[in-house]
Design a protein around this motif. Structure first.
Motif, PDB file in Angstrom:
ATOM      1  N   MET A 125       0.836  -1.206   0.000  1.00 33.82           N
ATOM      2  CA  MET A 125       0.000   0.000   0.000  1.00 33.82           C
ATOM      3  C   MET A 125       0.871   1.257   0.000  1.00 33.82           C
ATOM      4  SD  MET A 125      -3.360   0.681   2.350  1.00 33.82           S
ATOM      5  CE  MET A 125      -2.467   0.498   3.884  1.00 33.82           C
ATOM      6  N   LYS A 126       1.991   1.187   0.670  1.00 35.75           N
ATOM      7  CA  LYS A 126       2.902   2.323   0.760  1.00 35.75           C
ATOM      8  C   LYS A 126       3.648   2.562  -0.547  1.00 35.75           C
ATOM      9  CE  LYS A 126       7.039   3.846   3.273  1.00 35.75           C
ATOM     10  NZ  LYS A 126       8.033   3.479   4.317  1.00 35.75           N
ATOM     11  N   ASN A 127       4.052   1.492  -1.239  1.00 28.82           N
ATOM     12  CA  ASN A 127       4.998   1.638  -2.346  1.00 28.82           C
ATOM     13  C   ASN A 127       4.468   1.303  -3.735  1.00 28.82           C
ATOM     14  OD1 ASN A 127       7.145   2.430  -0.623  1.00 28.82           O
ATOM     15  ND2 ASN A 127       7.504   0.285  -0.078  1.00 28.82           N
ATOM     16  N   HIS A 128       3.382   0.558  -3.824  1.00 31.29           N
ATOM     17  CA  HIS A 128       2.902   0.133  -5.137  1.00 31.29           C
ATOM     18  C   HIS A 128       1.978   1.140  -5.809  1.00 31.29           C
ATOM     19  CE1 HIS A 128       4.453  -4.024  -5.165  1.00 31.29           C
ATOM     20  NE2 HIS A 128       4.036  -4.058  -6.410  1.00 31.29           N
ATOM     21  N   PHE A 129       1.437   2.074  -5.040  1.00 28.34           N
ATOM     22  CA  PHE A 129       0.360   2.900  -5.580  1.00 28.34           C
ATOM     23  C   PHE A 129       0.786   4.335  -5.826  1.00 28.34           C
ATOM     24  CE2 PHE A 129      -1.659  -0.738  -3.776  1.00 28.34           C
ATOM     25  CZ  PHE A 129      -2.681  -1.022  -4.679  1.00 28.34           C
ATOM     26  N   ARG A 130       0.266   4.893  -6.902  1.00 26.44           N
ATOM     27  CA  ARG A 130       0.502   6.285  -7.255  1.00 26.44           C
ATOM     28  C   ARG A 130      -0.530   7.172  -6.560  1.00 26.44           C
ATOM     29  NH1 ARG A 130       0.299   3.255 -12.165  1.00 26.44           N
ATOM     30  NH2 ARG A 130       2.394   2.817 -12.973  1.00 26.44           N
TER      31      ARG A 130
END
Length: 404
Positions: free
Chosen positions: A210-215
């Motif tokens: 959730m922290k790193n995969h989403f723009r």
């Protein structure tokens, strides 16, 4: 007067278009049973014709010349076909389907100790997991627990994630959005054993993704690569999509499904909000077709002259039925899911008796690799049947997630 008549006619047709009744579900499963019977005959024919293909245990897709492509148990798609057989048993209560499901699930069991892949949920939980859910067989319980133990060995606490792929020189510690679907196996293992370590790994992975995969717009990268020693993000890309900054359609569906499931298992509203954000991205996207079956990548500049991905639509529909039971937007989510499965049933189904028994046409696997483009693919069928079962439970006023 004519205007009033036209508006009434339009609204009635729109309601009919979106509605999906118990009769529709029954017709879809009747079609599925006939197609699956055809596929089973083709599987038997392939194995009888070539004994060397005995290691090939599950159908995956069709080749360019229309032949059934079979895969070994180690393939990430191996668990979907047994899962479909379990779904047919669940719907029909016909023990013939149960015996077939047991037979094909048995071919997948050895994967419980295969630690060189993250796809344990896709393989073991979709086959053995459905078997346990429907039979309460203690043997299946042990397979699930062993598979969860194996999957746990791929977790790096520094990164906070389960590693997706091995032996890929372009990445050090790649994590793909698809991996969200494997977390359900870990949640189930905690439920079965009381050991919270599985639960904690699943939550850590979900939080890191959730922290790193989403723009900022809640679209998702496909791959995030980490430094396994420090946990630092090295780079982000969209390996199976159009470009690194594009939104690969199936990736968005995996995210929607994964965070909906994580909310179910944890009751953490952050996951519910994440699922709702992803749904908003999908359904507000200007490149989403009117029939809600997405192009293979939302940002392909050649839209509309590009392939669709029916698998992404089927995954999305199944997720939306569950999400509709948790969210204040539930009525809208259920309506959209109804529309998707209605469209899939009427416009994307294979002609009866064709396509070696596959149910749905026009999925796209890995377009940049020129692989499985505009073909039937087994996981599209799996999530389509799962969506139908979830729809049926909702129609009956039951919980959308059925446990033994």
């Amino acid at each position: 007067m004519r205007t009033k008549y036209f508006i009434t006619f339009f609204v009635l047709n729109l309601l009919a278009f979106n509605a999906f009744s118990q009769t529709d579900v029954a017709q879809a499963f009747s079609f599925a049973q006939k197609q699956m019977a055809l596929m089973l005959k083709e599987v038997d024919s392939i194995k009888k014709a070539d004994p060397d293909k005995s290691m090939l245990v599950s159908p995956r897709t069709l080749s360019a010349d229309g032949k059934l492509v079979m895969v070994a148990s180690k393939d990430w798609c191996s668990g979907f076909f047994p899962g479909e057989l379990w779904f047919l048993y669940e719907y029909s209560k016909d023990k013939t389907w149960m015996e077939l499901a047991k037979k094909f699930s048995a071919n997948i069991e050895k994967e419980k100790t295969n630690g060189i892949t993250h796809d344990m949920g896709f393989k073991v939980y979709n086959s053995i997991g459905n078997g346990y859910r429907l039979t309460n067989d203690s043997h299946y319980k042990e397979v699930i627990i062993e598979a969860a133990k194996t999957l746990s060995t791929r977790f790096n606490p520094v990164v906070g994630s389960i590693k997706s792929w091995d032996n890929r020189p372009q990445w050090k510690f790649p994590v793909i959005i698809d991996n969200m679907l494997n977390l359900e196996l870990l949640f189930e293992a905690t439920r079965l054993t009381g050991d919270s370590s599985y639960f904690k790994i699943a939550v850590a992975h979900a939080n890191t993704a959730m922290k790193n995969h989403f723009r900022a717009d809640y679209s998702s990268y496909h791959v995030v690569d980490y430094d396994p020693e420090t946990g630092k993000v090295l780079h982000k890309q969209t390996h199976q999509g159009y470009a690194d900054e594009s939104a690969w359609a199936r990736g968005q569906a995996w995210g929607l499904y994964g965070y909906t499931m994580c909310y179910r298992e944890t009751h953490n509203k952050v996951y519910l909000q994440q699922a709702e954000h992803i749904a908003r991205f999908i359904f507000s996207n200007p490149n989403l077709p009117a029939d809600l079956v997405p192009y293979w990548d939302y940002n392909d500049p050649a839209i509309p002259n590009v392939p669709r991905d029916v698998s992404a639509a089927a995954i999305t529909a199944s997720a939306l039925y569950e999400l509709s039971t948790y969210s204040k937007n539930g009525k809208d989510y259920r309506s959209k899911a109804d529309k998707i499965i209605n469209i899939l049933s009427t416009r994307y189904e294979a002609p009866a008796g064709s396509n070696m028994g596959f149910l749905l046409l026009h999925s796209t696997g890995h377009k940049p690799n020129h692989s499985e483009i505009d073909v039937p693919i087994i996981y599209a069928d799996y999530y389509f049947l799962e969506a139908l079962l979830r729809k049926q439970r909702l129609n009956k006023g039951q919980q959308v997630i059925s446990h033994f």
